[in-house]
Design a protein around this motif. Structure first.
Motif, mmCIF file in Angstrom:
data_model
loop_
_atom_site.group_PDB
_atom_site.id
_atom_site.type_symbol
_atom_site.label_atom_id
_atom_site.label_comp_id
_atom_site.label_asym_id
_atom_site.label_seq_id
_atom_site.Cartn_x
_atom_site.Cartn_y
_atom_site.Cartn_z
ATOM 1 N N VAL A 213 27.389 -35.290 -17.838
ATOM 2 C CA VAL A 213 27.841 -35.599 -16.506
ATOM 3 C C VAL A 213 27.910 -36.944 -16.000
ATOM 4 C CG1 VAL A 213 27.413 -33.251 -15.777
ATOM 5 C CG2 VAL A 213 25.948 -35.199 -15.285
ATOM 6 N N LEU A 214 27.167 -37.911 -16.857
ATOM 7 C CA LEU A 214 27.302 -39.120 -16.511
ATOM 8 C C LEU A 214 28.308 -39.942 -17.361
ATOM 9 C CD1 LEU A 214 23.444 -40.075 -16.584
ATOM 10 C CD2 LEU A 214 25.224 -39.985 -14.662
ATOM 11 N N GLU A 215 29.176 -39.197 -18.325
ATOM 12 C CA GLU A 215 30.401 -39.736 -18.899
ATOM 13 C C GLU A 215 31.808 -39.407 -17.994
ATOM 14 O OE1 GLU A 215 32.790 -41.436 -20.234
ATOM 15 O OE2 GLU A 215 31.279 -41.626 -21.800
ATOM 16 N N ARG A 216 32.033 -40.497 -17.381
ATOM 17 C CA ARG A 216 33.141 -40.378 -16.415
ATOM 18 C C ARG A 216 34.237 -39.938 -17.131
ATOM 19 N NH1 ARG A 216 34.315 -45.621 -15.654
ATOM 20 N NH2 ARG A 216 36.321 -45.485 -16.886
ATOM 21 N N ARG A 217 34.667 -40.306 -18.259
ATOM 22 C CA ARG A 217 36.023 -40.021 -19.091
ATOM 23 C C ARG A 217 36.122 -38.343 -19.267
ATOM 24 N NH1 ARG A 217 35.641 -43.861 -24.041
ATOM 25 N NH2 ARG A 217 33.683 -43.604 -23.604
ATOM 26 N N VAL A 218 34.675 -37.730 -19.600
ATOM 27 C CA VAL A 218 34.858 -36.344 -19.793
ATOM 28 C C VAL A 218 35.032 -35.558 -18.375
ATOM 29 C CG1 VAL A 218 33.270 -34.362 -20.156
ATOM 30 C CG2 VAL A 218 33.259 -36.201 -21.805
ATOM 31 N N LEU A 219 34.710 -36.277 -17.277
ATOM 32 C CA LEU A 219 34.895 -35.403 -15.855
ATOM 33 C C LEU A 219 36.258 -35.646 -15.598
ATOM 34 C CD1 LEU A 219 31.720 -36.662 -13.929
ATOM 35 C CD2 LEU A 219 32.209 -34.647 -15.325
ATOM 36 N N VAL A 220 36.943 -36.798 -15.524
ATOM 37 C CA VAL A 220 38.354 -37.070 -15.340
ATOM 38 C C VAL A 220 39.397 -36.133 -16.352
ATOM 39 C CG1 VAL A 220 37.996 -39.117 -14.090
ATOM 40 C CG2 VAL A 220 38.775 -39.237 -16.554
ATOM 41 N N ALA A 221 39.061 -36.301 -17.433
ATOM 42 C CA ALA A 221 39.730 -35.379 -18.312
ATOM 43 C C ALA A 221 39.613 -33.838 -17.976
ATOM 44 C CB ALA A 221 39.283 -35.436 -19.908
ATOM 45 N N ASP A 332 35.992 -36.688 -28.526
ATOM 46 C CA ASP A 332 36.275 -38.194 -28.525
ATOM 47 C C ASP A 332 34.964 -38.896 -27.987
ATOM 48 O OD1 ASP A 332 38.138 -37.718 -30.385
ATOM 49 O OD2 ASP A 332 39.772 -38.648 -29.130
ATOM 50 N N VAL A 333 34.763 -38.484 -26.571
ATOM 51 C CA VAL A 333 34.177 -39.603 -25.845
ATOM 52 C C VAL A 333 32.844 -38.756 -25.592
ATOM 53 C CG1 VAL A 333 36.113 -40.354 -24.535
ATOM 54 C CG2 VAL A 333 35.125 -38.554 -23.532
ATOM 55 N N ALA A 334 32.258 -37.708 -26.015
ATOM 56 C CA ALA A 334 31.115 -37.074 -25.818
ATOM 57 C C ALA A 334 30.206 -37.441 -27.163
ATOM 58 C CB ALA A 334 31.130 -35.561 -25.942
ATOM 59 N N PRO A 335 29.006 -37.667 -26.877
ATOM 60 C CA PRO A 335 27.778 -37.535 -27.988
ATOM 61 C C PRO A 335 28.065 -36.302 -28.907
ATOM 62 C CG PRO A 335 26.820 -38.074 -25.870
ATOM 63 C CD PRO A 335 28.187 -37.472 -25.650
ATOM 64 N N ARG A 336 27.729 -36.724 -30.334
ATOM 65 C CA ARG A 336 28.015 -35.529 -31.257
ATOM 66 C C ARG A 336 26.836 -34.220 -30.927
ATOM 67 N NH1 ARG A 336 30.256 -33.937 -35.750
ATOM 68 N NH2 ARG A 336 29.106 -32.482 -37.029
ATOM 69 N N ALA A 337 25.888 -34.563 -30.503
ATOM 70 C CA ALA A 337 24.970 -33.794 -30.221
ATOM 71 C C ALA A 337 25.164 -32.718 -29.099
ATOM 72 C CB ALA A 337 23.350 -34.220 -30.403
ATOM 73 N N ARG A 338 25.927 -33.381 -28.151
ATOM 74 C CA ARG A 338 26.304 -32.648 -26.855
ATOM 75 C C ARG A 338 27.755 -32.087 -26.851
ATOM 76 N NH1 ARG A 338 21.283 -32.504 -26.136
ATOM 77 N NH2 ARG A 338 20.329 -34.590 -25.335
ATOM 78 N N TYR A 339 28.290 -31.652 -28.032
ATOM 79 C CA TYR A 339 29.772 -31.230 -28.118
ATOM 80 C C TYR A 339 29.788 -29.844 -27.079
ATOM 81 C CZ TYR A 339 31.499 -34.458 -31.610
ATOM 82 O OH TYR A 339 32.047 -35.388 -32.313
ATOM 83 N N GLY A 340 28.526 -29.129 -27.155
ATOM 84 C CA GLY A 340 28.736 -27.851 -26.705
ATOM 85 C C GLY A 340 28.586 -27.965 -25.115
ATOM 86 N N ALA A 341 27.696 -29.053 -24.659
ATOM 87 C CA ALA A 341 27.542 -29.355 -23.218
ATOM 88 C C ALA A 341 28.948 -29.991 -22.667
ATOM 89 C CB ALA A 341 26.411 -30.424 -22.900
ATOM 90 N N ALA A 342 29.368 -30.780 -23.451
ATOM 91 C CA ALA A 342 30.759 -31.541 -23.311
ATOM 92 C C ALA A 342 31.846 -30.333 -22.720
ATOM 93 C CB ALA A 342 31.068 -32.494 -24.165
ATOM 94 N N HIS A 343 32.034 -29.605 -24.017
ATOM 95 C CA HIS A 343 32.925 -28.413 -23.728
ATOM 96 C C HIS A 343 32.635 -27.389 -22.699
ATOM 97 C CE1 HIS A 343 36.053 -29.731 -26.595
ATOM 98 N NE2 HIS A 343 34.809 -30.347 -27.453
ATOM 99 N N GLY A 344 31.129 -27.343 -22.381
ATOM 100 C CA GLY A 344 30.974 -26.549 -21.188
ATOM 101 C C GLY A 344 31.265 -27.003 -20.011
ATOM 102 N N VAL A 345 31.077 -28.519 -19.821
ATOM 103 C CA VAL A 345 31.329 -29.343 -18.159
ATOM 104 C C VAL A 345 33.130 -29.065 -18.578
ATOM 105 C CG1 VAL A 345 31.662 -31.353 -17.380
ATOM 106 C CG2 VAL A 345 29.428 -30.601 -18.322
ATOM 107 N N PHE A 346 33.778 -29.355 -19.483
ATOM 108 C CA PHE A 346 35.265 -29.297 -19.464
ATOM 109 C C PHE A 346 35.640 -27.830 -19.150
ATOM 110 C CE2 PHE A 346 38.931 -28.893 -22.406
ATOM 111 C CZ PHE A 346 39.832 -29.424 -21.859
#
Length: 400
Positions: A213-221, A332-346
């Motif tokens: 959630v601190l990665e702005r680009r994940v949030l705006v995408a 692309d913009v998420a840490p590899r160990a957080r792919y699941g979390a990134a796609h969960g936020v997405f």
């Protein structure tokens, strides 16, 4: 292992996940559009309640997708994939007991947990195994095959509900989904080791959410995808009614309309995925949202079946452009160990758009009619598209 060898080794798992996605989403689509709005109307629902019925399943995603993605980083992908697959297989049979709107809404909330669990975990699973230089290609190919199931589902449902056999549509949807848990059971039971094994699972969970959630680009995408899903939720709920009540299309033809929309997206998405691997994904996402917004505006003024079909096809192409790039951009913009979390936020954020779409659309239809509703939704989406392009710049570019 080099990239080419790694891709070859990953292909059997990729094929299994594609097969599971095809069957799971074929079943799910049969239970959604055009069946669900027409079934709700048959039970006596007005426009606002129809919007709630269609949006109810997506409300679950807002709550479930983020935890599902994060737990898949901690526990491994297979446990979560199988859980989602079991929900896909069981829930269609429960609709056979529905006799009122209250139970229908409750079952839709539970059924929504299938996509809420399966969706982000499938994206993270593919992100684990896809070569970085072909990430959008692999993700868009999976989405294409999953979408093929979504194209077949409405056609099957359309023919069955044309003879008022809602029960047979739900029964067939359940039978189709029974194979999904068996297929995904063999996904490799591995997980990313982004945290020390001495740390508690809850600490890992919290750290995963915080980093993403601190990665702005994940949030705006995610917000950009939410705008597209705002349109999508509105169309899922009210395009069947608009096509039948205003344009005069038969239920079978409405089913074909949804199938044609999906097939157009499928035919376009792999090409856009390849393009997205070679050019700036931000520009691809922006172009897709602009196309979707313009097409929904055209739907609002369609007065004939042919005009409606043309506008829906334009929308379908815009969906392909947007969705082919957003999921890969998030990876692309998420840490590899957080792919699941990134796609969960997405998934959580775009489900807000998908859930809000039919609910807000129902209120707008009741107050202003179909045409004005479509125009309001198109305006919101084009505004979000502009905001995405401004705020998705890389941190160093934004500071320049």
């Amino acid at each position: 292992m080099d990239l080419t060898a790694g891709a070859v080794a990953a292909r059997p798992a990729f094929i299994r996940l594609c097969a599971g996605g095809f069957l799971a989403y074929c079943s799910y689509a049969m239970c959604r559009s055009p069946l669900l709005p027409l079934f709700a109307r048959e039970l006596g629902a007005g426009a606002p309640l129809i919007g709630l019925v269609v949006g109810a399943s997506t409300l679950t995603g807002i709550v479930v997708k983020l935890p599902a993605g994060v737990w898949s980083d901690i526990l491994g992908r297979r446990a979560l994939l199988v859980t989602g697959a079991v929900v896909f297989a069981v829930m269609p049979f429960t609709y056979l007991a529905v006799s009122g709107l209250g139970l229908l809404i409750a079952l839709r909330v539970v059924h929504g947990s299938a996509t809420a669990i399966f969706g982000p975990v499938a994206s993270a699973s593919l992100s684990d195994v896809a070569p970085a230089h072909r990430r959008a290609t692999w993700l868009s190919t999976y989405s294409t095959i999953q979408g093929a199931g979504q194209a077949v589902g409405p056609v099957l449902a359309g023919y069955l509900i044309a003879i008022r056999r809602f029960d047979l549509a739900f029964l067939l949807a359940g039978v189709i989904a029974l194979a999904v848990p068996v297929i995904v059971w063999r996904w490799p039971a591995v997980r990313e080791r982004g945290e020390s094994p001495r740390r508690s699972s809850l600490t890992q969970f919290a750290n995963g959410v915080r980093e993403v959630v601190l990665e702005r680009r994940v949030l705006v995408a995610s917000g950009a995808q939410a705008a597209q899903f705002l349109l999508n939720g509105s169309l899922n709920a009210f395009l069947p009614l608009y096509a039948s009540e205003v344009i005069g299309m038969s239920p079978a033809n409405v089913g074909w309309l949804f199938a044609t929309q999906t097939v157009t997206t499928l035919a376009t998405r792999p090409l856009i995925g390849v393009l997205s691997d070679r050019v700036d994904r931000r520009g691809v996402i922006l172009a897709g949202l602009i196309a979707c917004s313009a097409a929904v505006w055209l739907i609002s003024s369609a007065g004939t079946g042919s005009a409606l079909v043309a506008a829906v096809l334009a929308y379908a192409a815009g969906v392909a452009v947007t969705t082919a790039a957003t999921s890969a951009y998030v990876t692309d913009v998420a840490p590899r160990a957080r792919y699941g979390a990134a796609h969960g936020v997405f998934g959580t954020i775009y489900d807000i758009g998908d859930a809000a779409g039919p609910i807000l659309a129902g209120l707008l239809v009741a107050a202003f009619g179909y045409a004005q509703m479509f125009r309001v939704m198109a305006t919101v989406a084009i505004t979000v598209a502009a905001a995405f392009y401004v705020f998705s710049r890389a941190p160093d570019a934004a500071a320049a």
